[in-house]
Structures are given as structure tokens and as C-alpha cells.
Write an enzyme that holds these catalytic residues in place. Structure first.
Site, PDB file in Angstrom:
ATOM      1  N   GLN A   1       4.910   6.843  16.570  1.00  0.00           N
ATOM      2  CA  GLN A   1       3.919   6.776  15.489  1.00  0.00           C
ATOM      3  C   GLN A   1       3.047   5.522  15.637  1.00  0.00           C
ATOM      4  O   GLN A   1       1.830   5.563  15.491  1.00  0.00           O
ATOM      5  CB  GLN A   1       4.670   6.796  14.142  1.00  0.00           C
ATOM      6  CG  GLN A   1       3.925   6.232  12.972  1.00  0.00           C
ATOM      7  CD  GLN A   1       4.714   5.114  12.293  1.00  0.00           C
ATOM      8  OE1 GLN A   1       5.904   4.923  12.546  1.00  0.00           O
ATOM      9  NE2 GLN A   1       4.049   4.367  11.458  1.00  0.00           N
TER      10      GLN A   1
ATOM     11  N   HIS B   1      -8.115   2.559  -3.921  1.00  0.00           N
ATOM     12  CA  HIS B   1      -9.101   2.619  -2.837  1.00  0.00           C
ATOM     13  C   HIS B   1     -10.115   3.691  -3.220  1.00  0.00           C
ATOM     14  O   HIS B   1      -9.736   4.727  -3.763  1.00  0.00           O
ATOM     15  CB  HIS B   1      -8.461   3.071  -1.526  1.00  0.00           C
ATOM     16  CG  HIS B   1      -7.405   2.151  -0.991  1.00  0.00           C
ATOM     17  ND1 HIS B   1      -7.050   2.139   0.335  1.00  0.00           N
ATOM     18  CD2 HIS B   1      -6.615   1.220  -1.586  1.00  0.00           C
ATOM     19  CE1 HIS B   1      -6.099   1.251   0.534  1.00  0.00           C
ATOM     20  NE2 HIS B   1      -5.809   0.683  -0.622  1.00  0.00           N
TER      21      HIS B   1
ATOM     22  N   THR C   1      -4.149   4.640  -1.461  1.00  0.00           N
ATOM     23  CA  THR C   1      -5.224   5.076  -0.560  1.00  0.00           C
ATOM     24  C   THR C   1      -5.938   6.303  -1.127  1.00  0.00           C
ATOM     25  O   THR C   1      -5.453   6.972  -2.046  1.00  0.00           O
ATOM     26  CB  THR C   1      -4.695   5.391   0.855  1.00  0.00           C
ATOM     27  OG1 THR C   1      -3.832   6.514   0.756  1.00  0.00           O
ATOM     28  CG2 THR C   1      -3.957   4.224   1.463  1.00  0.00           C
TER      29      THR C   1
ATOM     30  N   GLU D   1       0.862  -1.190   0.000  1.00  0.00           N
ATOM     31  CA  GLU D   1       0.000   0.000   0.000  1.00  0.00           C
ATOM     32  C   GLU D   1       0.893   1.233   0.000  1.00  0.00           C
ATOM     33  O   GLU D   1       1.876   1.286   0.749  1.00  0.00           O
ATOM     34  CB  GLU D   1      -0.887   0.040   1.252  1.00  0.00           C
ATOM     35  CG  GLU D   1      -1.748   1.310   1.295  1.00  0.00           C
ATOM     36  CD  GLU D   1      -2.463   1.531   2.617  1.00  0.00           C
ATOM     37  OE1 GLU D   1      -3.502   0.887   2.844  1.00  0.00           O
ATOM     38  OE2 GLU D   1      -1.956   2.344   3.431  1.00  0.00           O
TER      39      GLU D   1
ATOM     40  N   GLN E   1      -7.157  -4.993   8.115  1.00  0.00           N
ATOM     41  CA  GLN E   1      -6.552  -3.947   8.937  1.00  0.00           C
ATOM     42  C   GLN E   1      -5.214  -4.488   9.442  1.00  0.00           C
ATOM     43  O   GLN E   1      -5.051  -5.720   9.585  1.00  0.00           O
ATOM     44  CB  GLN E   1      -7.510  -3.693  10.112  1.00  0.00           C
ATOM     45  CG  GLN E   1      -7.028  -2.743  11.164  1.00  0.00           C
ATOM     46  CD  GLN E   1      -6.942  -1.334  10.624  1.00  0.00           C
ATOM     47  OE1 GLN E   1      -6.064  -1.062   9.796  1.00  0.00           O
ATOM     48  NE2 GLN E   1      -7.813  -0.467  11.073  1.00  0.00           N
TER      49      GLN E   1
HETATM   50  P1  FAD Z   1     -17.961  -1.142   6.579  1.00  0.00           P
HETATM   51  O1  FAD Z   1     -17.730  -2.474   6.020  1.00  0.00           O
HETATM   52  O2  FAD Z   1     -19.188  -0.427   6.132  1.00  0.00           O
HETATM   53  O3  FAD Z   1     -17.945  -1.338   8.150  1.00  0.00           O
HETATM   54  C1  FAD Z   1     -17.882  -0.326   9.093  1.00  0.00           C
HETATM   55  C2  FAD Z   1     -18.481  -0.831  10.393  1.00  0.00           C
HETATM   56  O4  FAD Z   1     -19.882  -0.840  10.253  1.00  0.00           O
HETATM   57  C3  FAD Z   1     -18.063  -2.273  10.743  1.00  0.00           C
HETATM   58  O5  FAD Z   1     -17.471  -2.284  11.991  1.00  0.00           O
HETATM   59  C4  FAD Z   1     -19.293  -3.052  10.860  1.00  0.00           C
HETATM   60  O6  FAD Z   1     -19.361  -3.598  12.173  1.00  0.00           O
HETATM   61  C5  FAD Z   1     -20.417  -2.075  10.698  1.00  0.00           C
HETATM   62  N1  FAD Z   1     -21.353  -2.562   9.677  1.00  0.00           N
HETATM   63  C6  FAD Z   1     -21.053  -2.960   8.412  1.00  0.00           C
HETATM   64  N2  FAD Z   1     -22.179  -3.364   7.767  1.00  0.00           N
HETATM   65  C7  FAD Z   1     -23.203  -3.210   8.667  1.00  0.00           C
HETATM   66  C8  FAD Z   1     -24.604  -3.443   8.626  1.00  0.00           C
HETATM   67  N3  FAD Z   1     -25.198  -3.949   7.529  1.00  0.00           N
HETATM   68  N4  FAD Z   1     -25.359  -3.181   9.731  1.00  0.00           N
HETATM   69  C9  FAD Z   1     -24.781  -2.675  10.834  1.00  0.00           C
HETATM   70  N5  FAD Z   1     -23.439  -2.428  10.937  1.00  0.00           N
HETATM   71  C10 FAD Z   1     -22.676  -2.698   9.877  1.00  0.00           C
HETATM   72  N6  FAD Z   1     -10.025   4.788   4.964  1.00  0.00           N
HETATM   73  C11 FAD Z   1      -9.879   5.848   4.104  1.00  0.00           C
HETATM   74  O7  FAD Z   1     -10.434   6.919   4.347  1.00  0.00           O
HETATM   75  N7  FAD Z   1      -9.126   5.728   2.957  1.00  0.00           N
HETATM   76  C12 FAD Z   1      -8.506   4.588   2.609  1.00  0.00           C
HETATM   77  O8  FAD Z   1      -7.848   4.529   1.565  1.00  0.00           O
HETATM   78  C13 FAD Z   1      -8.641   3.451   3.492  1.00  0.00           C
HETATM   79  N8  FAD Z   1      -8.051   2.264   3.202  1.00  0.00           N
HETATM   80  C14 FAD Z   1      -8.248   1.180   4.018  1.00  0.00           C
HETATM   81  C15 FAD Z   1      -7.684  -0.054   3.649  1.00  0.00           C
HETATM   82  C16 FAD Z   1      -7.871  -1.181   4.462  1.00  0.00           C
HETATM   83  C17 FAD Z   1      -7.275  -2.504   4.044  1.00  0.00           C
HETATM   84  C18 FAD Z   1      -8.621  -1.059   5.675  1.00  0.00           C
HETATM   85  C19 FAD Z   1      -8.790  -2.247   6.573  1.00  0.00           C
HETATM   86  C20 FAD Z   1      -9.189   0.162   6.041  1.00  0.00           C
HETATM   87  C21 FAD Z   1      -9.015   1.291   5.223  1.00  0.00           C
HETATM   88  N9  FAD Z   1      -9.578   2.523   5.535  1.00  0.00           N
HETATM   89  C22 FAD Z   1      -9.428   3.603   4.676  1.00  0.00           C
HETATM   90  C23 FAD Z   1     -10.317   2.704   6.790  1.00  0.00           C
HETATM   91  C24 FAD Z   1     -11.838   2.463   6.653  1.00  0.00           C
HETATM   92  O9  FAD Z   1     -12.399   3.380   5.751  1.00  0.00           O
HETATM   93  C25 FAD Z   1     -12.454   2.614   8.046  1.00  0.00           C
HETATM   94  O10 FAD Z   1     -11.997   1.588   8.902  1.00  0.00           O
HETATM   95  C26 FAD Z   1     -13.976   2.712   8.085  1.00  0.00           C
HETATM   96  O11 FAD Z   1     -14.361   3.091   9.410  1.00  0.00           O
HETATM   97  C27 FAD Z   1     -14.676   1.392   7.803  1.00  0.00           C
HETATM   98  O12 FAD Z   1     -14.632   1.080   6.478  1.00  0.00           O
HETATM   99  P2  FAD Z   1     -15.209  -0.323   5.926  1.00  0.00           P
HETATM  100  O13 FAD Z   1     -15.020  -0.276   4.471  1.00  0.00           O
HETATM  101  O14 FAD Z   1     -14.642  -1.450   6.686  1.00  0.00           O
HETATM  102  O15 FAD Z   1     -16.762  -0.131   6.313  1.00  0.00           O
END
Ligand code: FAD
Length: 294
Positions: free
Chosen positions: A212, A77, A49, A16, A177
Site C-alpha cells: 500500500q 476538507h 477528507t 485525519e 502532504q
Molecule cells: P493548489 O494549492 O491549488 O496547488 C496545486 C498545484 O498548482 C501546486 O503544485 C502549485 O504548484 C500549483 N499552483 C498553485 N497556485 C498556482 C498559481 N497561482 N499559478 C500556477 N500554479 C499554481 N484531495 C482530495 O480530493 N480530498 C481531500 O480531502 C484531500 N485532502 C488533502 C489533505 C492534505 C493535507 C493534502 C496535502 C492534500 C489533500 N488532498 C485531498 C490532495 C489535493 O487535493 C491534491 O494534492 C491537489 O492536486 C492539490 O491541491 P492543493 O489544495 O494543494 O492545490
């Protein structure tokens, strides 16, 4: 090339990178050099990202172009936060025109200067965004997974149920993560494998500075095992020693994951090519690039 095809054929090693802030790398010469250096290790793909709300969109597109110019496969992303369906379609069109075939569809978090209502207009979940990307067509889609839970997680069962929703909306692989405890990943991967046969790629962030990573641990909610905590304490004010110990720790973590048969390792490079190449030189990844045994 589509990442689902790559993963079907072989275990993957990927990176990444993030678009640097203009004040840190105005003409992108630093990140160009980093990407050129990383390309020498022939990663299977390089993810780029995206700032929630699309605040770094032009730079994210430029970085995807740089990745492609080195003959590597970009994974762009995109985040739902602050975006409407129209915004997302526009971005997907730009990415398709650049030749990007892979999207990591994420929810993102509410940006500091944006209200909840403005943030979640057309999407509330990553799965809603991946359904849109799927409808748009032309892309292989990945999603995020959390071996030690997300800050909004209720339970691992619920998280795996949401992963299933992501798969139903078009996701064909997951990247996790960051985590520092391989056993936490193995327990999670085993539970996921009981429900889904979608590949889960392990996200590893090498520790280069104790201060960090202490902050990263606070934000991500991942646990530092005793061995890492004592290194962080010992080298809080000694960056050179922490860097060396962090490289050792990452090598051990990656070798442990690889020897246990993990489908892929994705390294959060923090745009540091020298240390990443040093880590890879010391890793033992037998069969990298060879077919996956089924
Ligand atoms: P979701 O899958 O929507 O999940 C978020 C939370 O909502 C989960 O904890 C889950 O418990 C809950 N949830 C999901 N579906 C439901 C449902 N149907 N009903 C109720 N609750 C639900 N952030 C950035 O801004 N830019 C990036 O480039 C970026 N890259 C990332 C790359 C990786 C590999 C990872 C792991 C994270 C990255 N993030 C990035 C962070 C991410 O955007 C945050 O962690 C965000 O809070 C959650 O994103 P998600 O896509 O997992 O969301």
C-alpha cells in the site's frame, strides 16, 4: 473551537480520518468505533477528507458530526474540483449549521469520470476556494503544503509563493502532504519560515502494509529514505512484521519532529485506531498542550 486559536496557544496533535465506502462500512459502525477509540488520546482536532467532486459528501458530513459528538474539533476538507461557487456555498452552509468552524480548502484532482472543463468551472486553485470560504465568513481556514513538492510544482520558491497566495486569501495554517524524511520537512519548514509566519503542521502516514505504501509513494512523489526502502523490500510479503516496523518508524519520525519543535503533528490514521494508539503510547511528546514558546 477554531484551530488557529488552538495553534496560537499550544503545539498540536491531530488526526485525519476518511469516510469509509458504503460497501466497507454500510452503517458507519466501524468508523464510529474508530473515532471513539481515537478520542481517548484527546487530539486537538480531527480532519475529515472529502472526495473530489463531492461524491462522498453526505458521509463526510456524518463523520464530522460523529467527531463532534465525541467532544472533538472537526476540520472538514472541501475540494474545488467539480464544484461551482454555488455548490461550495451550499456545503459551507451545511457545515456551519453542523457547528463546524474549520475548513481545509483544497483544489482536489480531476475525478475519473469528469472532464477538465467540467471540473474547473469556478475555481482553478485552492487559493480561489479559500478566498470564497473567507468571504462566506465564519470559518478558520487551512491549506495544503508539500515539503517534497507537488506533482505540478515547478520549484520550492514557486510553491512558497503559492502558499503566500493562500495566506492572502484567508489560510491561517498549513498541513503537509505525508513525508518519510524528517530532514526534507525541516528544510522546507525553514524556507517557509523565511517568508511566512503561518504555522506548518507535519503530516505523518504510518506504514502498515508495504504494498500500500509503495503505491502511496508513487502517487505522492515523496521519497522513501534508505532505512524505509529496505524495510519495504524486506517485508513486502509479511504484513505483520511490516506493521511492527512501520509503528517503530512512525514513533521515531514523530519523536524527531516533536523534539525539533515542530508546531504540530497530524497523523493520517487510515481509520486504524489500534495502531495509532499504540504509536502514541510509545511517543514522547513533552509539553503537549502547553503554551508555545515565542
Ligand atoms: P493548489 O494549492 O491549488 O496547488 C496545486 C498545484 O498548482 C501546486 O503544485 C502549485 O504548484 C500549483 N499552483 C498553485 N497556485 C498556482 C498559481 N497561482 N499559478 C500556477 N500554479 C499554481 N484531495 C482530495 O480530493 N480530498 C481531500 O480531502 C484531500 N485532502 C488533502 C489533505 C492534505 C493535507 C493534502 C496535502 C492534500 C489533500 N488532498 C485531498 C490532495 C489535493 O487535493 C491534491 O494534492 C491537489 O492536486 C492539490 O491541491 P492543493 O489544495 O494543494 O492545490
Amino acid at each position: 473551537m477554531r484551530i488557529d486559536k488552538k495553534i496560537a496557544d499550544a503545539r498540536t496533535l491531530s488526526f485525519e480520518v476518511f469516510p469509509p465506502k458504503p460497501e466497507a462500512d454500510d452503517d458507519l459502525s466501524g468508523i464510529k468505533r474508530t473515532i471513539a477509540e481515537l478520542s481517548s488520546s484527546s487530539p486537538d482536532f480531527v480532519s475529515v477528507t472529502f472526495g473530489a467532486g463531492g461524491n462522498n459528501r453526505p458521509r463526510a458530513l456524518d463523520i464530522a458530526k460523529i467527531v463532534t459528538s465525541h467532544g472533538m474539533v472537526p476540520l472538514s476538507h472541501i475540494t474545488a474540483a467539480g464544484y461551482t461557487r454555488e455548490d461550495a456555498s451550499r456545503l459551507l452552509g451545511l457545515l456551519r449549521d453542523l457547528g463546524v468552524e474549520n475548513i481545509l480548502a483544497l483544489r482536489g484532482d480531476v475525478p475519473k469520470d469528469v472532464s477538465e472543463e467540467t471540473c474547473w468551472r469556478d475555481y482553478r486553485r485552492a487559493s480561489e476556494l479559500s478566498a470564497h470560504v473567507s468571504e462566506f465568513g465564519a470559518f478558520c481556514i487551512g491549506g495544503a503544503a508539500y515539503p517534497e513538492g507537488h506533482q505540478h510544482s515547478v520549484s520550492t520558491e514557486m510553491d512558497i509563493r503559492f502558499m503566500k497566495e493562500k495566506v492572502e486569501s484567508g489560510v491561517s495554517f498549513f498541513i503537509t502532504q505525508l513525508f518519510f524524511d524528517n530532514d526534507a520537512f525541516f528544510r522546507f519548514a525553514e524556507r517557509v519560515a523565511g517568508v511566512l509566519d503561518t504555522p506548518v503542521i507535519a503530516g505523518i502516514m504510518p506504514v502498515f502494509r508495504a504494498s500500500q505504501i509503495t503505491r502511496v509513494i508513487e502517487i505522492s512523489g515523496c521519497r522513501a529514505p534508505e532505512k524505509l526502502s529496505s524495510l519495504l523490500d524486506k517485508y513486502m510479503d509479511d504484513d505483520d512484521s511490516m506493521r511492527e516496523a512501520g509503528i517503530d518508524y512512525a514513533v521515531e519520525q514523530i519523536n524527531g519532529l516533536w523534539s525539533a519543535g515542530t508546531r504540530g503533528v497530524h497523523i493520517y490514521t487510515m481509520n486504524r485506531s489500534r495502531e495509532i494508539l499504540e504509536i502514541l503510547k510509545r511517543c514522547d511528546l513533552p509539553g503537549r498542550g502547553e503554551s508555545v514558546q515565542r
